[in-house]
Design a protein around this motif. Structure first.
Motif, PDB file in Angstrom:
ATOM      1  N   LYS A   1      77.975  -0.526  50.514  1.00 30.45           N
ATOM      2  CA  LYS A   1      78.295  -1.137  51.813  1.00 30.45           C
ATOM      3  C   LYS A   1      77.379  -0.566  52.901  1.00 30.45           C
ATOM      4  CE  LYS A   1      81.344  -3.735  54.058  1.00 30.45           C
ATOM      5  NZ  LYS A   1      82.703  -3.436  54.486  1.00 30.45           N
ATOM      6  N   ASN A   2      77.232   0.729  52.908  1.00 29.85           N
ATOM      7  CA  ASN A   2      76.448   1.346  53.973  1.00 29.85           C
ATOM      8  C   ASN A   2      74.977   0.963  53.893  1.00 29.85           C
ATOM      9  OD1 ASN A   2      78.798   2.457  54.819  1.00 29.85           O
ATOM     10  ND2 ASN A   2      78.299   4.564  54.290  1.00 29.85           N
TER      11      ASN A   2
ATOM     12  N   ASP B   1      92.095   4.759  56.980  1.00 25.35           N
ATOM     13  CA  ASP B   1      92.186   4.661  55.516  1.00 25.35           C
ATOM     14  C   ASP B   1      93.231   5.656  55.012  1.00 25.35           C
ATOM     15  OD1 ASP B   1      91.613   4.827  52.672  1.00 25.35           O
ATOM     16  OD2 ASP B   1      89.728   3.836  53.136  1.00 25.35           O
TER      17      ASP B   1
ATOM     18  N   GLN C   1      81.712  13.991  55.353  1.00 25.99           N
ATOM     19  CA  GLN C   1      80.815  12.842  55.492  1.00 25.99           C
ATOM     20  C   GLN C   1      80.031  12.951  56.789  1.00 25.99           C
ATOM     21  OE1 GLN C   1      82.630   8.885  55.343  1.00 25.99           O
ATOM     22  NE2 GLN C   1      80.627   7.953  55.053  1.00 25.99           N
TER      23      GLN C   1
ATOM     24  N   ARG D   1      93.855   6.708  52.125  1.00 26.17           N
ATOM     25  CA  ARG D   1      93.512   7.566  50.987  1.00 26.17           C
ATOM     26  C   ARG D   1      93.222   9.001  51.410  1.00 26.17           C
ATOM     27  NH1 ARG D   1      89.248   3.437  48.427  1.00 26.17           N
ATOM     28  NH2 ARG D   1      89.029   3.008  50.661  1.00 26.17           N
TER      29      ARG D   1
HETATM   30  C1  LIG Z   1      86.547   9.558  52.566  1.00 26.22           C
HETATM   31  C2  LIG Z   1      86.231   8.118  52.832  1.00 26.22           C
HETATM   32  C3  LIG Z   1      84.979   7.758  53.310  1.00 26.22           C
HETATM   33  C4  LIG Z   1      84.650   6.429  53.560  1.00 26.22           C
HETATM   34  N1  LIG Z   1      83.401   6.115  54.023  1.00 26.22           N
HETATM   35  C5  LIG Z   1      83.070   4.823  54.206  1.00 26.22           C
HETATM   36  C6  LIG Z   1      81.778   4.465  54.622  1.00 26.22           C
HETATM   37  O1  LIG Z   1      80.908   5.313  54.846  1.00 26.22           O
HETATM   38  N2  LIG Z   1      81.480   3.140  54.760  1.00 26.22           N
HETATM   39  C7  LIG Z   1      82.406   2.158  54.509  1.00 26.22           C
HETATM   40  O2  LIG Z   1      82.091   0.961  54.664  1.00 26.22           O
HETATM   41  N3  LIG Z   1      83.645   2.464  54.123  1.00 26.22           N
HETATM   42  C8  LIG Z   1      83.996   3.772  53.961  1.00 26.22           C
HETATM   43  N4  LIG Z   1      85.253   4.077  53.529  1.00 26.22           N
HETATM   44  C9  LIG Z   1      86.177   2.982  53.241  1.00 26.22           C
HETATM   45  C10 LIG Z   1      86.813   2.456  54.509  1.00 26.22           C
HETATM   46  O3  LIG Z   1      87.800   3.353  54.947  1.00 26.22           O
HETATM   47  C11 LIG Z   1      87.454   1.076  54.236  1.00 26.22           C
HETATM   48  O4  LIG Z   1      88.223   1.111  53.089  1.00 26.22           O
HETATM   49  C12 LIG Z   1      86.398   0.036  54.050  1.00 26.22           C
HETATM   50  O5  LIG Z   1      85.415   0.122  55.034  1.00 26.22           O
HETATM   51  C13 LIG Z   1      87.060  -1.347  54.105  1.00 26.22           C
HETATM   52  O6  LIG Z   1      86.039  -2.296  54.134  1.00 26.22           O
HETATM   53  P1  LIG Z   1      86.396  -3.829  54.347  1.00 26.22           P
HETATM   54  O7  LIG Z   1      87.243  -3.890  55.578  1.00 26.22           O
HETATM   55  O8  LIG Z   1      85.078  -4.480  54.508  1.00 26.22           O
HETATM   56  O9  LIG Z   1      87.112  -4.251  53.097  1.00 26.22           O
HETATM   57  C14 LIG Z   1      85.613   5.419  53.305  1.00 26.22           C
HETATM   58  C15 LIG Z   1      86.880   5.773  52.838  1.00 26.22           C
HETATM   59  C16 LIG Z   1      87.197   7.107  52.595  1.00 26.22           C
HETATM   60  C17 LIG Z   1      88.564   7.473  52.069  1.00 26.22           C
END
Ligand SMILES: Cc1cc2nc3c(=O)[nH]c(=O)nc-3n(C[C@H](O)[C@H](O)[C@H](O)COP(=O)(O)O)c2cc1C
Length: 136
Positions: free
Chosen positions: A30-31, A69, A49, A71
């Motif tokens: 994604k990034n 998030d 991060q 998690r």
């Molecule tokens: C520790 C951690 C780091 C995350 N880092 C990123 C990130 O750098 N980029 C990203 O798009 N989502 C990251 N996520 C996921 C986002 O919290 C989220 O689930 C995601 O962006 C949802 O994308 P969507 O709305 O396009 O489905 C991370 C989640 C966790 C638990």
């Protein structure tokens, strides 16, 4: 304006290695697609991060997604600030998720190089990563 955010957090409940890998692959894919560069590390249930890019995009990602998030919890921002350069576009594909021990040496070397740039945030990041990983 370019912006970088660095935080640590803790997994809310354990993820197995498959789930962790899925999260890391998702973030890197994604990034890279979104021109967000940086690095995501995991060590013993904790995350570190650093991510950087367009200011609005970075703030939106942090405040609207990552912070919400479920998690992870105990999200502590170590720094967030305007930056003059993108530091991680030249490292791997721009965004790396590190879960393998054998990737850590290469990150450490890269951070050692960055430290010599005139950049207080990269010096802080280098120190933080080293202490984050010191349990390894
Ligand atoms: C520790 C951690 C780091 C995350 N880092 C990123 C990130 O750098 N980029 C990203 O798009 N989502 C990251 N996520 C996921 C986002 O919290 C989220 O689930 C995601 O962006 C949802 O994308 P969507 O709305 O396009 O489905 C991370 C989640 C966790 C638990």
């Amino acid at each position: 304006m370019l912006y970088g955010i660095c935080y640590v957090s803790t997994l809310r409940s354990p993820l197995d290695s498959h789930e962790l890998r899925e999260l890391f692959v998702f973030c890197a894919t994604k990034n890279i697609a979104e021109n967000v560069s940086g690095v995501l590390l995991h060590n013993s249930g904790n995350f570190l991060q650093y991510f950087e890019g367009d200011e609005l995009k970075i703030k939106e990602l942090f405040y609207s997604k990552i912070k919400k998030d479920t998690r992870h919890k105990n999200i502590i921002t170590l720094f967030e600030k305007e930056i003059n350069d993108l530091y991680f576009t030249g490292y791997k594909a721009g965004f790396t998720s590190i879960m393998e021990d054998n990737q850590i040496g290469s990150l450490r070397s890269y951070l050692n190089l960055l430290k010599y740039l005139d950049s207080s945030e990269m010096e802080a990041l280098s120190k933080t990563v080293n202490s984050f990983l010191s349990a390894k």
